[in-house]
Design a protein around this motif. Structure first.
Motif, mmCIF file in Angstrom:
data_model
loop_
_atom_site.group_PDB
_atom_site.id
_atom_site.type_symbol
_atom_site.label_atom_id
_atom_site.label_comp_id
_atom_site.label_asym_id
_atom_site.label_seq_id
_atom_site.Cartn_x
_atom_site.Cartn_y
_atom_site.Cartn_z
ATOM 1 N N ARG A 137 28.993 -26.503 4.853
ATOM 2 C CA ARG A 137 29.358 -27.088 3.622
ATOM 3 C C ARG A 137 30.904 -26.671 3.459
ATOM 4 N NH1 ARG A 137 25.300 -29.160 4.949
ATOM 5 N NH2 ARG A 137 23.538 -29.615 3.807
ATOM 6 N N ILE A 138 31.577 -27.416 3.248
ATOM 7 C CA ILE A 138 33.027 -27.616 2.938
ATOM 8 C C ILE A 138 33.324 -28.477 1.625
ATOM 9 C CG2 ILE A 138 35.482 -27.787 3.787
ATOM 10 C CD1 ILE A 138 34.308 -27.798 6.679
ATOM 11 N N GLY A 139 34.095 -27.637 0.663
ATOM 12 C CA GLY A 139 34.454 -28.344 -0.436
ATOM 13 C C GLY A 139 35.575 -29.271 -0.475
ATOM 14 N N SER A 140 36.213 -29.769 -1.541
ATOM 15 C CA SER A 140 37.271 -30.728 -1.612
ATOM 16 C C SER A 140 38.682 -30.141 -1.259
ATOM 17 C CB SER A 140 37.068 -31.621 -2.852
ATOM 18 O OG SER A 140 37.372 -30.542 -4.017
ATOM 19 N N GLY A 141 39.564 -30.909 -0.911
ATOM 20 C CA GLY A 141 41.059 -30.403 -0.513
ATOM 21 C C GLY A 141 41.120 -29.111 0.085
ATOM 22 N N SER A 142 40.311 -28.758 1.089
ATOM 23 C CA SER A 142 40.377 -27.798 1.995
ATOM 24 C C SER A 142 41.038 -28.096 3.412
ATOM 25 C CB SER A 142 39.343 -27.066 2.160
ATOM 26 O OG SER A 142 38.702 -26.444 1.003
ATOM 27 N N GLN A 143 41.726 -27.249 4.102
ATOM 28 C CA GLN A 143 42.434 -27.521 5.142
ATOM 29 C C GLN A 143 41.876 -26.584 6.369
ATOM 30 O OE1 GLN A 143 46.709 -27.738 5.356
ATOM 31 N NE2 GLN A 143 46.723 -28.843 7.204
ATOM 32 N N LEU A 144 41.237 -26.954 7.440
ATOM 33 C CA LEU A 144 40.884 -26.221 8.481
ATOM 34 C C LEU A 144 41.874 -26.460 9.781
ATOM 35 C CD1 LEU A 144 38.359 -25.800 6.674
ATOM 36 C CD2 LEU A 144 36.989 -25.818 8.522
ATOM 37 N N GLY A 145 42.544 -25.371 10.285
ATOM 38 C CA GLY A 145 43.105 -25.571 11.474
ATOM 39 C C GLY A 145 42.553 -25.773 12.465
#
Length: 260
Positions: A137-145
């Motif tokens: 689960r990943i929230g909003s406005g995140s950045q995964l490289g």
């Protein structure tokens, strides 16, 4: 004796739409080589829903149960909704599909793999060749490289930045606005026992509390909590909990001052 090859009939986008297995919103752009696999490995069909303005690149694969929000970009060679199959984390999976949700404005860059039952919040970016395993689960406005591995049931909050090449072990918790540098490594198993149900102990993933910052190359041992707004220096090995608002670094990491 001759072997006989069997093939699954190819169904076009139009065929899937007529069958009620694919819903395509206005303004979608789908490359002709993209593949929609509506049935999982057990033969259970699930519809695929594409919101308005979705772009799907060359050779992308979208599995049944995937729900894609407005203005999402799925890059070339991405895989979304992949059913889990085989042995993983003390279970054997049979290839069952599940609902996979991609929020509005998400960018999934080329080569990324998102397993079934992943949920990505609005306006998040998933980097090249990054893998999100079942139940992430990943929230909003995140950045995964790029080139990250995020293992099963990990929770990542809103506004999180994860730099390339990091590994988040199963069930890791990452709070809102956390910053993780490149090549961060997490551990959830203190015993290092594999496939021995008589000896295996419960997994103890690390926790990153809201606003903490962890430098590149840090290793965090099982069960460690990095407190809110704490700072862990690059290359450290974290063996004990880090209190909130504390600067730690070294091998093993030790407290040196308060965050200014």
């Amino acid at each position: 004796m001759h072997s006989v090859a069997t093939t699954v009939p190819v169904r076009t986008v139009e065929d899937l739409c007529r069958a009620g297995l694919l819903e395509v919103g206005n303004g979608c752009r789908i490359h002709s080589s993209a593949v929609f696999l509506t049935a999982d490995m057990l033969g259970t069909p699930r519809p695929i829903i594409l919101g308005p303005g979705v772009t799907i690149g060359a050779f992308a694969v979208v599995h049944g149960g995937t729900r894609v929000g407005q203005d999402v970009h799925l890059g070339h060679h991405t895989i979304v909704g992949e059913p889990e199959y085989g042995y993983a984390v003390r279970n054997i999976y049979q290839g069952a599909g599940a609902v996979t949700t991609i929020g509005a404005g998400v960018v999934v860059r080329a080569g990324a793999v998102l397993y079934a039952d992943v949920n990505v919040g609005d306006d998040t970016t998933i980097g090249h060749n990054t893998v999100l395993r079942t139940g992430v689960r990943i929230g909003s406005g995140s950045q995964l490289g790029a080139n990250m591995t995020v293992e099963r049931s990990t929770r990542i909050g809103n506004g999180v930045r994860c730099s390339p090449g990091s590994h988040l072990t199963a069930e890791t918790s990452v709070g809102d606005r956390v910053f993780l540098g490149a090549g961060v490594r997490t551990i959830n198993d203190k015993q290092l026992i594999w496939r021995d149900p008589d000896r295996e102990q419960p997994l103890e993933p690390p926790t990153f509390e809201a606003g903490c910052r962890v430098g590149s190359g840090v290793v965090l041992l099982a069960g460690v909590t990095v407190g809110a707004r704490a700072l862990v220096g690059a290359g450290s090995v974290v063996t004990h909990d880090v209190p909130p608002d504390t600067v730690v670094y070294g091998i093993p990491a030790r407290g040196h001052e308060q965050v200014s």
